[in-house]
Write a protein that holds these residues in place. Sequence first.
Motif, short mmCIF file in Angstrom:
data_model
loop_
_atom_site.label_atom_id
_atom_site.label_comp_id
_atom_site.label_asym_id
_atom_site.label_seq_id
_atom_site.Cartn_x
_atom_site.Cartn_y
_atom_site.Cartn_z
N ALA A 45 0.28 -1.17 -0.27
CA ALA A 45 0.45 -0.28 0.25
C ALA A 45 0.49 1.45 0.14
O ALA A 45 1.82 1.20 0.45
N ARG A 46 0.43 2.15 -0.40
CA ARG A 46 0.89 3.47 -0.28
C ARG A 46 1.05 4.05 1.40
O ARG A 46 1.87 5.17 1.43
N GLY A 47 0.36 3.17 2.33
CA GLY A 47 0.84 3.68 3.55
C GLY A 47 0.09 3.21 4.70
O GLY A 47 -0.81 2.88 3.98
N VAL A 48 -0.22 3.43 5.96
CA VAL A 48 -0.72 2.80 6.90
C VAL A 48 -1.71 4.05 8.23
O VAL A 48 -1.26 5.04 8.20
N VAL A 49 -2.71 4.11 8.23
CA VAL A 49 -3.44 4.44 9.08
C VAL A 49 -3.24 3.48 10.27
O VAL A 49 -3.26 2.68 11.03
N LEU A 50 -2.33 4.46 11.45
CA LEU A 50 -1.95 3.94 12.67
C LEU A 50 -2.55 4.72 13.86
O LEU A 50 -3.58 6.34 14.13
N ARG A 51 -3.34 3.42 14.61
CA ARG A 51 -3.49 4.87 16.47
C ARG A 51 -2.82 4.26 17.33
O ARG A 51 -2.14 3.65 17.37
N ALA A 52 -2.59 5.77 18.32
CA ALA A 52 -1.77 5.44 19.26
C ALA A 52 -2.72 5.99 20.54
O ALA A 52 -3.27 7.02 20.42
N MET A 53 -1.88 6.06 21.61
CA MET A 53 -2.69 5.86 23.24
C MET A 53 -1.39 5.25 23.92
O MET A 53 -1.18 5.22 23.94
N ASP A 54 -1.54 7.41 24.46
CA ASP A 54 -0.78 7.41 25.55
C ASP A 54 -1.28 7.18 26.83
O ASP A 54 -2.51 7.61 26.98
N SER B 135 -6.70 -6.58 12.22
CA SER B 135 -8.41 -7.12 12.89
C SER B 135 -6.96 -8.30 14.17
O SER B 135 -8.13 -8.69 15.34
N SER B 136 -6.23 -8.33 14.19
CA SER B 136 -5.36 -9.02 15.75
C SER B 136 -4.25 -8.01 15.85
O SER B 136 -2.95 -9.02 16.17
N PRO B 137 -5.04 -6.89 16.71
CA PRO B 137 -3.56 -5.94 17.36
C PRO B 137 -3.11 -6.72 18.59
O PRO B 137 -1.89 -6.73 18.41
N GLY B 138 -3.10 -7.80 19.38
CA GLY B 138 -2.84 -8.22 20.20
C GLY B 138 -1.80 -10.09 20.29
O GLY B 138 -1.58 -9.72 20.60
N LEU B 139 -2.27 -9.42 18.95
CA LEU B 139 -1.53 -10.92 18.03
C LEU B 139 0.56 -10.34 18.31
O LEU B 139 1.13 -11.76 18.20
N SER B 140 0.38 -8.91 18.01
CA SER B 140 2.19 -9.22 17.95
C SER B 140 2.10 -7.47 18.15
O SER B 140 1.95 -6.59 17.44
N ALA B 141 1.54 -7.41 19.95
CA ALA B 141 1.41 -5.93 20.14
C ALA B 141 3.08 -5.35 20.48
O ALA B 141 4.05 -6.48 20.89
N LEU B 142 3.06 -4.09 20.88
CA LEU B 142 4.58 -3.61 21.23
C LEU B 142 4.28 -3.56 22.81
O LEU B 142 2.66 -3.68 23.66
N ASP B 143 5.01 -4.00 23.71
CA ASP B 143 4.75 -4.12 25.36
C ASP B 143 6.18 -2.72 25.64
O ASP B 143 6.96 -3.00 26.10
N HIS B 144 4.61 -1.56 26.00
CA HIS B 144 5.67 -0.33 26.20
C HIS B 144 4.77 0.18 27.37
O HIS B 144 3.68 -0.51 27.35
N PRO B 145 5.36 0.87 28.35
CA PRO B 145 4.40 0.73 29.73
C PRO B 145 3.73 2.10 29.55
O PRO B 145 2.83 2.60 30.09
N ARG B 146 4.34 3.06 28.77
CA ARG B 146 3.27 4.07 28.73
C ARG B 146 2.62 4.52 27.47
O ARG B 146 1.83 4.65 27.08
N TYR B 147 2.61 3.39 26.01
CA TYR B 147 2.39 3.86 24.48
C TYR B 147 1.56 2.15 23.97
O TYR B 147 2.52 1.42 24.40
N ASP B 148 0.31 2.85 23.57
CA ASP B 148 -0.05 1.48 22.84
C ASP B 148 0.08 1.80 21.18
O ASP B 148 -0.55 3.42 20.98
N VAL B 149 0.09 0.75 20.32
CA VAL B 149 0.39 1.61 18.79
C VAL B 149 -0.80 0.08 18.84
O VAL B 149 -0.33 -0.97 18.52
N TRP B 150 -1.19 0.61 17.14
CA TRP B 150 -1.57 -0.30 16.81
C TRP B 150 -2.24 -0.36 14.81
O TRP B 150 -2.67 1.32 14.63
N ALA B 151 -2.44 -1.20 14.09
CA ALA B 151 -2.63 -0.69 13.32
C ALA B 151 -4.06 -0.51 12.48
O ALA B 151 -4.58 -1.70 13.29
N LEU B 152 -4.79 0.83 11.67
CA LEU B 152 -6.43 -0.21 11.84
C LEU B 152 -6.39 0.54 10.56
O LEU B 152 -6.95 -1.09 10.01
#
Length: 121
Positions: free
Chosen positions: A27-36, A99-116
């Motif tokens: 694809a030409r890019g990605v839309v991501l969501r991040a949460m503090d 569709s499976s954000p928990g399958l390969s997730a960022l393990d960070h104490p402050r941030y969550d990031v996932w592909a939409l």
Amino acid sequence: MRFLFGAVVAVLMLAQPIMAQQASVAARGVVLRAMDKISGDVVDFELTPGQTKQLGRIQVTLEECRYPTENPAGDASAYLIIRNAGELQPVFTGWMIASSPGLSALDHPRYDVWALRCITS
């Protein structure tokens, strides 16, 4: 009966990798969501391949986003590199699957990031 059951299981196990493989398109890019997780702030953002975005204390880089050829609105897979700001060693490197954000997730104490989704047009 046991033999028949064993044969069916063997056929399904051998067929699974073939069924799981699906033609995909870059694809030409990605839309991501991040949460503090501390402030509760949520932000959606777009990246193109090779682009890096600073989000608070992390840097997110997109290497590639892929989506199924037969279903452009379907499951996105984004290859991301995520680092703490000022550090060379990534805290996450790999494919995130929308569709499976928990399958390969960022393990960070402050941030969550996932592909939409991938950007297809």
